[in-house]
Design an enzyme around this catalytic site. Structure first.
Site, PDB file in Angstrom:
ATOM      1  N   GLU A 290     -11.328  11.262 -21.673  1.00  0.00           N
ATOM      2  CA  GLU A 290     -11.213   9.895 -21.282  1.00  0.00           C
ATOM      3  C   GLU A 290     -11.999  10.063 -19.824  1.00  0.00           C
ATOM      4  O   GLU A 290     -12.652   8.766 -19.385  1.00  0.00           O
ATOM      5  CB  GLU A 290     -10.330   9.311 -20.998  1.00  0.00           C
ATOM      6  CG  GLU A 290      -9.252  10.294 -20.599  1.00  0.00           C
ATOM      7  CD  GLU A 290      -8.102   9.540 -19.553  1.00  0.00           C
ATOM      8  OE1 GLU A 290      -7.470   8.722 -20.493  1.00  0.00           O
ATOM      9  OE2 GLU A 290      -7.189   9.484 -18.581  1.00  0.00           O
TER      10      GLU A 290
ATOM     11  N   ARG B 240       6.735 -11.325  -5.875  1.00  0.00           N
ATOM     12  CA  ARG B 240       6.852 -12.644  -7.503  1.00  0.00           C
ATOM     13  C   ARG B 240       7.530 -13.772  -6.697  1.00  0.00           C
ATOM     14  O   ARG B 240       8.035 -14.326  -6.519  1.00  0.00           O
ATOM     15  CB  ARG B 240       6.697 -12.284  -8.216  1.00  0.00           C
ATOM     16  CG  ARG B 240       6.770 -13.068  -9.132  1.00  0.00           C
ATOM     17  CD  ARG B 240       6.511 -12.620 -10.928  1.00  0.00           C
ATOM     18  NE  ARG B 240       4.595 -11.690 -11.236  1.00  0.00           N
ATOM     19  CZ  ARG B 240       4.712 -10.397 -11.674  1.00  0.00           C
ATOM     20  NH1 ARG B 240       5.866 -10.418 -11.489  1.00  0.00           N
ATOM     21  NH2 ARG B 240       3.727 -10.746 -11.576  1.00  0.00           N
TER      22      ARG B 240
ATOM     23  N   LYS C 162      -7.401  16.497  -4.946  1.00  0.00           N
ATOM     24  CA  LYS C 162      -9.220  16.065  -4.628  1.00  0.00           C
ATOM     25  C   LYS C 162      -9.439  15.204  -3.575  1.00  0.00           C
ATOM     26  O   LYS C 162     -10.092  14.927  -2.921  1.00  0.00           O
ATOM     27  CB  LYS C 162      -9.273  15.584  -6.013  1.00  0.00           C
ATOM     28  CG  LYS C 162     -10.000  16.614  -7.509  1.00  0.00           C
ATOM     29  CD  LYS C 162     -11.179  15.982  -8.027  1.00  0.00           C
ATOM     30  CE  LYS C 162     -10.246  14.591  -8.871  1.00  0.00           C
ATOM     31  NZ  LYS C 162      -9.560  14.883  -9.969  1.00  0.00           N
TER      32      LYS C 162
ATOM     33  N   HIS D 261       4.225  -5.654   3.544  1.00  0.00           N
ATOM     34  CA  HIS D 261       4.004  -4.086   3.707  1.00  0.00           C
ATOM     35  C   HIS D 261       3.372  -3.662   4.650  1.00  0.00           C
ATOM     36  O   HIS D 261       2.364  -3.255   4.738  1.00  0.00           O
ATOM     37  CB  HIS D 261       3.300  -3.782   1.951  1.00  0.00           C
ATOM     38  CG  HIS D 261       4.411  -3.339   0.494  1.00  0.00           C
ATOM     39  ND1 HIS D 261       5.600  -3.379   0.654  1.00  0.00           N
ATOM     40  CD2 HIS D 261       4.399  -4.825   0.383  1.00  0.00           C
ATOM     41  CE1 HIS D 261       6.032  -3.312  -0.387  1.00  0.00           C
ATOM     42  NE2 HIS D 261       5.434  -4.903  -1.090  1.00  0.00           N
TER      43      HIS D 261
ATOM     44  N   GLU E 217       3.293  -0.329   5.509  1.00  0.00           N
ATOM     45  CA  GLU E 217       3.123   0.896   5.895  1.00  0.00           C
ATOM     46  C   GLU E 217       1.528   0.637   4.990  1.00  0.00           C
ATOM     47  O   GLU E 217       1.329   1.825   5.045  1.00  0.00           O
ATOM     48  CB  GLU E 217       4.144   1.720   4.615  1.00  0.00           C
ATOM     49  CG  GLU E 217       4.048   0.821   2.765  1.00  0.00           C
ATOM     50  CD  GLU E 217       4.755  -0.614   2.909  1.00  0.00           C
ATOM     51  OE1 GLU E 217       5.450  -1.263   3.948  1.00  0.00           O
ATOM     52  OE2 GLU E 217       4.974  -0.585   1.516  1.00  0.00           O
TER      53      GLU E 217
ATOM     54  N   CYS F 172      10.238  -5.673   1.898  1.00  0.00           N
ATOM     55  CA  CYS F 172       9.587  -6.766   0.465  1.00  0.00           C
ATOM     56  C   CYS F 172      11.024  -6.581  -0.627  1.00  0.00           C
ATOM     57  O   CYS F 172      12.054  -7.311   0.309  1.00  0.00           O
ATOM     58  CB  CYS F 172       8.612  -5.860  -0.362  1.00  0.00           C
ATOM     59  SG  CYS F 172       7.818  -7.508  -1.259  1.00  0.00           S
TER      60      CYS F 172
HETATM   61  N1  GLN Z   1      10.053  -6.881  -7.331  1.00  0.00           N
HETATM   62  C1  GLN Z   1      10.636  -8.244  -5.873  1.00  0.00           C
HETATM   63  C2  GLN Z   1       8.952  -9.051  -5.639  1.00  0.00           C
HETATM   64  O1  GLN Z   1       8.115  -9.476  -6.711  1.00  0.00           O
HETATM   65  C3  GLN Z   1       9.475  -7.055  -4.775  1.00  0.00           C
HETATM   66  C4  GLN Z   1       8.366  -6.526  -4.489  1.00  0.00           C
HETATM   67  C5  GLN Z   1       8.103  -5.429  -4.206  1.00  0.00           C
HETATM   68  O2  GLN Z   1       9.361  -4.953  -3.381  1.00  0.00           O
HETATM   69  N2  GLN Z   1       6.713  -5.336  -3.906  1.00  0.00           N
HETATM   70  O3  GLN Z   1       9.325  -9.722  -5.252  1.00  0.00           O
END
Ligand code: GLN
Length: 524
Positions: free
Chosen positions: A148, A458, A16, A503, A505, A380
């Site tokens: 739902e 994080r 979809k 990221h 991507e 990341c």
């Molecule tokens: N787990 C890692 C962090 O929180 C990397 C997070 C991720 O790859 N998006 O920093």
């Protein structure tokens, strides 16, 4: 604003999202202003807390919303940034209703699914009017008949009634092909339409997903028994790639029929569509070439390619941009024979992730890439693993790790102080932040030194170790604007060895391949 609701029949995963993205693109290419709203009936507030096993990749928007992966399709097909408001979940709706109730805004009324939940959904849909779009395409996740999804369908029913000619329904349903008898079966779709009619919604358009293009007899039957005009029945047959779907639907005149229904002019199918078609042709040509460079995405969700959807998409975009044929495989970081498997690859991508499962394999893959000078791109968690590998095997800290996985370690990757892990939903460093590039090679790749990239993390580079890393050659290539967070690292004496905390991507598009992926593919 014209509103088109997209419902799903028979089963999920029919595409979809791709159908809606294709229609949106065909309208946009004709000069209309179009946007898309994905409604997800689940009670999660957003996709951020969901395992990729459930719904595939979590797509992060520029403004930092963690959304359904369909938003990624929409962005890539429309070549524009969407935002958190383009993804509405039952969780968000109930959250807001309960907050209003606690503030006493319902003035003593009994708060109910009908009218309050339905009204709020309608309010959200109508709020797009203020953005000045010509078309709003509303994809209702799940399948007609799901309990739902009912409040969303009821909102659609009411809007279809209120808007009459300014709203329509496009039902995407499945028409199975029975190999044994060699025929297409329309009954499941008939049943799904019956279900829809029972909810007071009559489909205006029907897009039948099928293995092959079927003949008129089947189309006739669908039209007759599904209460749809024959000329408004379309076949989305299995395509060699998702990029062909807009062309398949355009050839059958879907966008024109939609415009005709709303009394709008057809307009010229502009340049964007032409470029898209060229992209698709080039991609098909590359697929036919025999000598492909082999790229391994080393992660833990390899039986589920959707988990790394934007990464594999970005690689395809770069391959077309570079006119270099590649073949992408998902390799489990938990395989025992990882090293020998990797020896067949020309490049390695380590995608993002959470939790320690599979991390040791990623670290092993990075060591393999570093010692054998195989182009490597760490995204990341991928960048964080580069730090751990380098600290263990070059700096000599055998106990190096991320404090995400263990407290008993040399913490080369540590939690960013302001991002607490005690609650999980939406508490990471999310969305686009400006990134200052300090390394010349990276500046050349980006043709600039200030970029915006999307984040979702994080944890990060522990600056205490910066001198040590740099002295041994692992350079900081980019930092946050306040210089507190390392955003990219590079090993300059390698063919390509780059890790980024963000990221890229999510920002790559078929018609605008991301420069980092382009450079990675160039170096293969
Ligand atoms: N787990 C890692 C962090 O929180 C990397 C997070 C991720 O790859 N998006 O920093």
């Amino acid at each position: 604003m014209k509103i088109i609701f997209c419902t799903g029949g028979v089963m999920s995963s029919l595409g979809k999202g791709i159908t809606i993205a294709s229609l949106a693109m065909l309208l946009k290419s004709r000069g209309y202003r179009v946007t898309v709203l994905k409604c997800d009936p689940y009670l999660n507030v957003d996709a951020g807390t969901m395992s990729p096993y459930q719904h595939g990749e979590v797509f992060v928007t520029f403004d930092g919303a963690e959304t359904d992966l369909d938003l990624g399709h929409y962005e890539r097909f429309l070549n524009e940034n969407l935002s958190g408001v383009n993804n509405l979940t039952s969780g968000k709706v109930y959250w807001e209703i309960i907050a209003r109730e606690r503030r006493g805004e319902y003035l003593g009324a009994t708060v109910q699914v009908v009218p309050h939940v339905v009204d709020l959904i309608k309010e959200k849909i109508y709020s797009f009017e203020a953005t000045g779009v010509d078309f709003l395409l509303v994809e209702i996740g799940g399948t007609v008949g799901d309990i739902e999804g009912l409040p969303f369908l009821e909102a659609a029913r009411q809007i279809l009634n209120e808007r009459e000619k300014d709203a329509a329904t496009l039902h995407v349903s499945y028409v199975p092909f029975l190999e044994t008898s060699g025929e297409f079966k329309t009954k499941p779709t008939q049943h799904s339409v019956k279900e829809l009619l029972g909810l007071g919604i009559k489909p205006t358009f029907l897009v039948a997903r099928a293995k092959y293009r079927f003949d008129d007899v089947v189309a006739d039957k669908l039209a007759k028994f599904c209460n749809v005009k024959k000329e408004r029945v379309f076949i989305a047959y299995d395509a060699p790639s998702i990029y062909e779907v807009p062309m398949i639907l355009e050839e059958q005149g879907l966008a024109k029929k939609v415009l005709e229904y709303f009394g709008e002019g057809f307009g010229e199918l502009g340049n964007y569509f032409k470029k898209w078609r060229e992209f698709t042709l080039q991609y098909n040509e590359l697929k036919r070439e025999e000598n492909k460079k082999r790229v391994a995405i080393v992660g833990k969700y390899v039986d589920l390619p959707d988990a790394y959807l934007s990464v594999s998409e970005a690689l395809i975009h770069a391959s077309v941009a570079e006119k270099k044929p590649i073949n992408v495989d998902f390799i489990s970081s938990e395989r025992e024979d990882l090293k020998s498997v990797l020896s067949k690859y020309d490049g390695i991508v380590i995608p993002g992730g959470f939790g320690d499962r599979g991390v040791e394999g990623k670290i092993m893959a990075i060591r393999f890439a570093r010692e054998n000078d195989v182009p490597l791109l760490g995204l990341c968690l991928g960048m964080q693993c580069i730090l751990i590998e380098f600290a263990r095997n070059v700096l000599g800290y055998s106990n190096a790790n991320s404090t995400e996985f263990t407290k008993e370690c040399v913490p080369v990757v540590d939690r960013l102080v302001e991002y607490d892990a005690s609650t999980k939903g939406g508490t990471m460093r999310l969305g686009a932040f400006p990134v200052k590039i300090v390394d010349d090679y990276l500046k050349r790749i980006y043709s600039g030194d200030l970029i915006y990239e999307r984040h979702r993390h994080r944890y990060g580079y522990n600056n205490i170790f910066r001198d040590e890393f740099e002295r041994k050659g692992l350079l900081v290539a980019a930092v946050s604007v306040d210089e507190r967070i390392v955003e990219a690292i590079v090993l300059p004496d390698k063919r390509f060895f780059v890790g980024v905390q963000y990221h890229p991507e999510f920002a790559s598009r078929p018609l605008e391949a991301h420069p980092l992926f382009v450079e990675f593919v160039r170096r293969l």
